[in-house]
Scaffold this active site. Sequence first.
Site, mmCIF file in Angstrom:
data_model
loop_
_atom_site.group_PDB
_atom_site.id
_atom_site.type_symbol
_atom_site.label_atom_id
_atom_site.label_comp_id
_atom_site.label_asym_id
_atom_site.label_seq_id
_atom_site.Cartn_x
_atom_site.Cartn_y
_atom_site.Cartn_z
ATOM 1 N N HIS A 34 31.776 9.187 -33.541
ATOM 2 C CA HIS A 34 31.487 9.206 -32.108
ATOM 3 C C HIS A 34 30.218 8.392 -31.874
ATOM 4 O O HIS A 34 29.654 7.798 -32.815
ATOM 5 C CB HIS A 34 31.350 10.652 -31.612
ATOM 6 N N ALA A 35 29.756 8.405 -30.621
ATOM 7 C CA ALA A 35 28.604 7.559 -30.266
ATOM 8 C C ALA A 35 27.357 7.897 -31.091
ATOM 9 O O ALA A 35 26.515 7.031 -31.323
ATOM 10 C CB ALA A 35 28.317 7.693 -28.775
ATOM 11 N N GLY A 36 27.250 9.154 -31.533
ATOM 12 C CA GLY A 36 26.097 9.527 -32.370
ATOM 13 C C GLY A 36 26.109 8.755 -33.688
ATOM 14 O O GLY A 36 25.081 8.236 -34.142
ATOM 15 N N HIS A 37 27.295 8.654 -34.309
ATOM 16 C CA HIS A 37 27.405 7.879 -35.552
ATOM 17 C C HIS A 37 27.121 6.402 -35.288
ATOM 18 O O HIS A 37 26.498 5.718 -36.100
ATOM 19 C CB HIS A 37 28.816 7.990 -36.141
ATOM 20 N N GLY A 147 21.207 11.569 -38.727
ATOM 21 C CA GLY A 147 20.933 12.007 -37.361
ATOM 22 C C GLY A 147 19.924 13.147 -37.329
ATOM 23 O O GLY A 147 19.947 14.035 -38.184
ATOM 24 N N VAL A 176 22.279 11.747 -29.947
ATOM 25 C CA VAL A 176 22.941 11.135 -28.784
ATOM 26 C C VAL A 176 23.664 12.257 -28.041
ATOM 27 O O VAL A 176 24.293 13.118 -28.673
ATOM 28 C CB VAL A 176 23.942 10.040 -29.227
ATOM 29 N N SER A 185 29.024 15.716 -31.336
ATOM 30 C CA SER A 185 29.390 16.289 -32.635
ATOM 31 C C SER A 185 30.894 16.158 -32.806
ATOM 32 O O SER A 185 31.648 16.280 -31.821
ATOM 33 C CB SER A 185 29.005 17.773 -32.678
#
Length: 281
Positions: A34-37, A147, A176, A185
């Site tokens: 997802h955008a966090g990765h 993260g 994020v 997540s």
Amino acid sequence: MQVFETKTAVREAVAPWRAAGERTVLVPTMGYLHAGHMALVERARAEGDRVIASIFVNPTQFGPTEDLATYPRDPQRDLTMLREAGVDGVFMPDVTEVYAPGAQTIVETTELSKILIGKLRPGHFRGVATVVTKLFNIVQPDTACFGEKDYQQLCVIRQMVRDLDMPVRIVGVPTVREPDGLAMSSRNVRLTPEDRAAAVVLSQSLFEAEEMAKTGITASRLRAWVAANIQANPRADLQSADIRDAETLATISGPLQRPAVILLAVRFGKVLLIDQRVVTP
Ligand code: PAF
């Protein structure tokens, strides 16, 4: 973008980069990106010359009653996202490639792995530290990005790298969030629509606590407020709400004098969500 399924293949790709003086950055993931990765990948690109991402759902960090079997997976979509983000290589091994039968060696931070999430998920950080050590040994990166959402994991990895003199620079990347504040997540997709709406209570509590921290409130009172605010939500099953020293994760109770981190673990149905926020007095 190259995709490697074996340790030998990834080592053979990285060796000439190192020989040419290029710096390799590793982004370890369990996939379902997802955008966090993607923020980790973007930071990795800024931190070095070559980026390797790993996709490996690590069985040793899941407890016997945890969600290993139902952990979301979509490798083809992950590969498309990584290719579009300009990653040089993806290490995507099978479980047997990572864990040889008869392996006996584990890596564990003896104190940090037993507190907070470590109490809720015994053995979890041993699995994380062991697989991250193996990934470092296989890929031999100069730098690795993790993260800040998994704050305790980041502390465990930093401690492990210090204690074992691992020649890897660790970079923490800010969380994020979805537009309503929920931390991104891979587990969010497993929330029911009602729980998804209720889960905003984590970030809302953290943001309010961040403002309260500036007023001279003690750590114990702030912790109690955060816990009560979450427990007031009927769908939220609070597992832990803690305020710790942001660097050492030591307990604090009096007035905040140094940066502290608020760490939350809250269950919605069967889904355990975590979130964190560093607050400064
Ligand atoms: O944060 C994760 O996704 C995992 O814990 C990690 C670091 C990839 C190890 O399996």
